[in-house]
Scaffold this active site. Structure first.
Site, PDB file in Angstrom:
ATOM      1  N   CYS A 149     -33.310 -52.470  17.844  1.00  0.00           N
ATOM      2  CA  CYS A 149     -32.117 -52.087  18.602  1.00  0.00           C
ATOM      3  C   CYS A 149     -32.028 -50.585  18.833  1.00  0.00           C
ATOM      4  O   CYS A 149     -31.480 -50.144  19.853  1.00  0.00           O
ATOM      5  CB  CYS A 149     -30.855 -52.598  17.910  1.00  0.00           C
ATOM      6  SG  CYS A 149     -30.676 -52.063  16.189  1.00  0.00           S
ATOM      7  N   ASP A 162     -25.944 -53.648  25.224  1.00  0.00           N
ATOM      8  CA  ASP A 162     -26.288 -54.230  23.926  1.00  0.00           C
ATOM      9  C   ASP A 162     -27.369 -55.276  24.186  1.00  0.00           C
ATOM     10  O   ASP A 162     -27.120 -56.269  24.869  1.00  0.00           O
ATOM     11  CB  ASP A 162     -25.040 -54.869  23.310  1.00  0.00           C
ATOM     12  CG  ASP A 162     -25.281 -55.484  21.934  1.00  0.00           C
ATOM     13  OD1 ASP A 162     -26.438 -55.758  21.592  1.00  0.00           O
ATOM     14  OD2 ASP A 162     -24.292 -55.697  21.207  1.00  0.00           O
ATOM     15  N   GLN A 221     -32.948 -57.685  24.069  1.00  0.00           N
ATOM     16  CA  GLN A 221     -33.712 -57.357  22.867  1.00  0.00           C
ATOM     17  C   GLN A 221     -34.421 -58.602  22.368  1.00  0.00           C
ATOM     18  O   GLN A 221     -33.785 -59.583  21.991  1.00  0.00           O
ATOM     19  CB  GLN A 221     -32.803 -56.798  21.775  1.00  0.00           C
ATOM     20  CG  GLN A 221     -33.581 -56.414  20.520  1.00  0.00           C
ATOM     21  CD  GLN A 221     -32.702 -55.832  19.434  1.00  0.00           C
ATOM     22  OE1 GLN A 221     -31.644 -55.263  19.713  1.00  0.00           O
ATOM     23  NE2 GLN A 221     -33.128 -55.968  18.183  1.00  0.00           N
ATOM     24  N   HIS A 269     -26.479 -52.185  13.742  1.00  0.00           N
ATOM     25  CA  HIS A 269     -26.947 -52.450  15.108  1.00  0.00           C
ATOM     26  C   HIS A 269     -26.614 -51.268  16.018  1.00  0.00           C
ATOM     27  O   HIS A 269     -25.518 -50.701  15.948  1.00  0.00           O
ATOM     28  CB  HIS A 269     -26.285 -53.721  15.633  1.00  0.00           C
ATOM     29  CG  HIS A 269     -26.773 -54.178  16.970  1.00  0.00           C
ATOM     30  ND1 HIS A 269     -28.103 -54.455  17.230  1.00  0.00           N
ATOM     31  CD2 HIS A 269     -26.103 -54.408  18.143  1.00  0.00           C
ATOM     32  CE1 HIS A 269     -28.233 -54.844  18.498  1.00  0.00           C
ATOM     33  NE2 HIS A 269     -27.045 -54.811  19.068  1.00  0.00           N
TER      34      HIS A 269
END
Length: 241
Positions: A103, A192, A97, A177
């Site tokens: 996100c 993630d 990211q 998140h």
């Protein structure tokens, strides 16, 4: 201001997406995904509530509160994996990211990108073009491809303003998140965009992906037992009944 803070400030920023299946489904449809699979709320973790989610489930998304404990756990986890190693399938699609507050979109891209054998994308659509541009690239380069995917950025902004709650200002700090869980080659992976690599959480199957993801979600919740801002959505076969 530290170097890390300066880097964060220099990042491009988007408005955050709401954890809302209607918003998320409009988003993926407008990006060119055929709606054979859609996002559904997971209302609870007991067997009856999990069975209410249409099956098969092909990805799970978690929205959770972050803070110092998240940063600390992320660093400790990365160090442990570097020391002990982990099984990592070469077939996992993973991205870094590089855009602040993106996100939600990164989680959705992780969910779709690891299921392109099941999901149909409209030829020449924003998603189809994006995934073709990512072919053969590193997770860092894949993240940077999103920075120049103007069509996805426009649809993201439209979707961020569709939610039931008012979107925050672009410069506001957000302490929530999104991450995704997917099944690949017999293992459960946590994806993630803020982490250095995918996290292998052990064996799973396509049939038990939701239940096995929930076991990991409960560990996240245990780190902030008094915080109620946890939501889970599943990307599942569309229930057209």
């Amino acid at each position: 201001m530290s170097d890390k803070q300066q880097q964060e400030k220099a990042k491009p920023r988007w408005l955050p997406l709401e954890s809302n299946p209607q918003v998320m489904n409009n988003f993926i449809g407008n990006l060119g995904m055929r709606m054979d699979y859609q996002y559904y709320d997971v209302f609870g973790f007991d067997e009856v509530l999990l069975q209410m989610v249409p099956h098969p489930v092909i990805a799970v998304m978690l929205l959770f509160p972050v803070g110092p404990e998240y940063s600390n756990q992320r660093e400790e986890e990365a160090q442990m994996i570097k020391e002990k190693g982990q099984t990592l399938s070469p077939n996992v699609f993973s991205m870094k990211q590089t855009i602040g507050n993106a996100c939600g979109t990164v989680g959705i891209i992780h969910s779709i990108g690891n299921n392109l054998d099941k999901i149909v994308l409209e030829e020449g659509s924003y998603l189809d073009t994006y995934f073709k541009s990512c072919d053969g690239k590193s997770r860092e380069d894949i993240g940077q491809e999103l920075e120049v995917a103007d069509g996805i950025a426009v649809v993201h902004e439209e979707s961020a303003n569709e939610g039931q709650t008012e979107a925050p200002a672009l410069e506001d700090s957000v302490d929530l998140h999104f991450i995704a869980f997917i099944h690949k080659d017999g293992h459960l992976y946590e994806l993630d965009g803020n982490k250095e690599f995918p996290i292998n959480h052990g064996e799973t199957t396509q049939d038990t992906l939701l239940e096995d993801s929930v076991k990991v979600v409960k560990k996240f919740m245990a780190r902030k037992p008094d915080d109620l801002r946890f939501t889970v959505c599943a990307l599942a076969k569309a229930d057209n009944s």
